[in-house]
Design a protein around this motif. Structure first.
Motif, PDB file in Angstrom:
ATOM      1  N   LYS A 125      -1.673   6.298  13.346  1.00 24.37           N
ATOM      2  CA  LYS A 125      -1.243   5.473  12.231  1.00 24.37           C
ATOM      3  C   LYS A 125      -2.154   4.263  12.098  1.00 24.37           C
ATOM      4  N   GLY A 126      -2.580   3.979  10.879  1.00 26.94           N
ATOM      5  CA  GLY A 126      -3.434   2.827  10.627  1.00 26.94           C
ATOM      6  C   GLY A 126      -2.749   1.801   9.744  1.00 26.94           C
ATOM      7  N   ALA A 127      -3.400   0.652   9.610  1.00 28.40           N
ATOM      8  CA  ALA A 127      -2.843  -0.407   8.760  1.00 28.40           C
ATOM      9  C   ALA A 127      -2.920  -0.003   7.294  1.00 28.40           C
ATOM     10  N   LYS A 128      -1.928  -0.401   6.511  1.00 30.00           N
ATOM     11  CA  LYS A 128      -1.936  -0.111   5.081  1.00 30.00           C
ATOM     12  C   LYS A 128      -3.034  -0.902   4.384  1.00 30.00           C
ATOM     13  N   SER A 129      -3.479  -0.387   3.256  1.00 30.63           N
ATOM     14  CA  SER A 129      -4.494  -1.088   2.471  1.00 30.63           C
ATOM     15  C   SER A 129      -3.877  -2.289   1.767  1.00 30.63           C
ATOM     16  N   ASP A 130      -4.716  -3.101   1.149  1.00 26.79           N
ATOM     17  CA  ASP A 130      -4.220  -4.276   0.418  1.00 26.79           C
ATOM     18  C   ASP A 130      -3.288  -3.877  -0.727  1.00 26.79           C
ATOM     19  N   ASN A 131      -3.453  -2.636  -1.217  1.00 27.12           N
ATOM     20  CA  ASN A 131      -2.595  -2.149  -2.301  1.00 27.12           C
ATOM     21  C   ASN A 131      -1.351  -1.416  -1.781  1.00 27.12           C
ATOM     22  N   GLY A 132      -1.150  -1.456  -0.461  1.00 27.18           N
ATOM     23  CA  GLY A 132       0.039  -0.844   0.119  1.00 27.18           C
ATOM     24  C   GLY A 132      -0.050   0.647   0.343  1.00 27.18           C
ATOM     25  N   ILE A 133      -1.252   1.220   0.244  1.00 27.64           N
ATOM     26  CA  ILE A 133      -1.413   2.658   0.454  1.00 27.64           C
ATOM     27  C   ILE A 133      -1.500   2.940   1.957  1.00 27.64           C
TER      28      ILE A 133
END
Length: 321
Positions: A125-133
């Motif tokens: 699992k990775g961090a979500k993008s700035d757009n929440g994806i």
């Protein structure tokens, strides 16, 4: 309530029998079960699930429980309609328990003998993008992979030889709604370019043979642009030795489930020292760069900037000071 107490009492009195039953089940499942007989069944299921576009074959199948549940396959052969055939001496797949629960492709894959080298792939699992994806964290380590085999897999027009060592970490949405963030550290040892001919905007170009001790590249892909932070071509004593820095646009495009890179504008600063022996063999195109040449000890130094707004257009070449 009385029935529940009786059940608990029965379990306490029979815990030895239950333990033997569980151990026996595990022994049968992981030691005695004829997993090798599942080869044809698994191959047919893979073909069915991929609409007969992928063929999988292996000789042995083993299951493991500790330290994590996993599957090991020996002498693996994979054939696809989209890529050349691949083989590995050993393939170990260890899925993540949390990934299985969340129905995500998390886990660890280790392949020995893949492309004549060893490859490790870890997905989590990775961090979500700035757009929440939602994104996955993908780590790849490769050692002693044959550049010749990679060249065939990528269908590159130039013959290449050498051994690749790679470490890369990526944060990516596997549907590529957004461009991934990738950090890469690549080294090619015993690099060799056999004599070959490639098509360019100026017509067919004959490349002479070239051998280098190593080629090193460290860079980062972000927002659709790959930036070369450090690039070293050859080592002191090689016929070519120098550095390259710059950037190029790279966008991963999803075409109905098929992913391909789309290249854009680029700009590279190149600083190379070239020995007379290679200048003589490559006089056809080295002569085109005389305007950017400065005489140096044991050869010449070439410092130039190569750029274009589109890879399909002829590049602009300027002298770099």
């Amino acid at each position: 309530m009385e029935q529940l107490r009786q059940l608990l009492k029965l379990i306490r009195e029979s815990k030895g029998k239950i333990a033997v039953m569980v151990v026996s089940a595990f022994v049968f499942l992981f030691l005695l079960f004829p997993f090798d007989d599942l080869s044809d069944l698994i191959s047919s299921q893979v073909s069915r699930l991929t609409n007969n576009s992928v063929y999988l074959q292996f000789e042995r199948l083993k299951m493991s429980v500790f330290p994590q549940p996993g599957v090991q396959m020996d002498q693996v052969y994979i054939e696809s309609l989209r890529t050349p055939a691949l083989s590995a001496q050993e393939l170990v797949i260890t899925p993540s328990i949390s990934g299985l629960i969340a129905q995500k492709p998390y886990g660890h894959v280790s392949a020995k003998g893949l492309l004549k080298g060893d490859v490790d792939l870890v997905v989590g699992k990775g961090a979500k993008s700035d757009n929440g994806i939602e994104r996955q964290k993908i780590e790849i380590k490769a050692q002693k992979v044959a550049l010749h085999d990679v060249r065939e897999l990528a269908n590159l027009p130039v013959l290449l030889k050498g051994q690749i060592n790679l470490e890369t970490t990526a944060l990516a949405d596997l549907t590529f709604q957004e461009q991934p963030d990738v950090e890469m550290d690549l080294t090619v040892n015993q690099f060799e370019l056999p004599p070959s001919t490639v098509n360019t905007f100026m017509g067919p170009l004959t490349l002479p043979d070239l051998k280098l001790a190593s080629v090193e590249l460290k860079g980062r892909l972000a927002a659709g642009r790959f930036v070369i932070e450090t690039g070293t071509i050859g080592k002191p004593g090689d016929e070519i030795y120098g550095t390259v820095k710059g950037n190029i646009g790279i966008n991963i495009v999803n075409r109905g489930g098929s992913f391909s890179p789309q290249f854009g504008a680029y700009s590279f600063d190149i600083d190379l020292k070239i020995k007379p022996s290679f200048q003589a063999r490559a006089s056809t195109f080295i002569g085109l760069l005389d305007a950017y040449k400065t005489p140096a000890t044991d050869g010449a130094q070439f410092k130039l900037r190569v750029s274009a707004t589109n890879p399909a257009l002829p590049p602009s070449i300027n002298k770099m000071r």
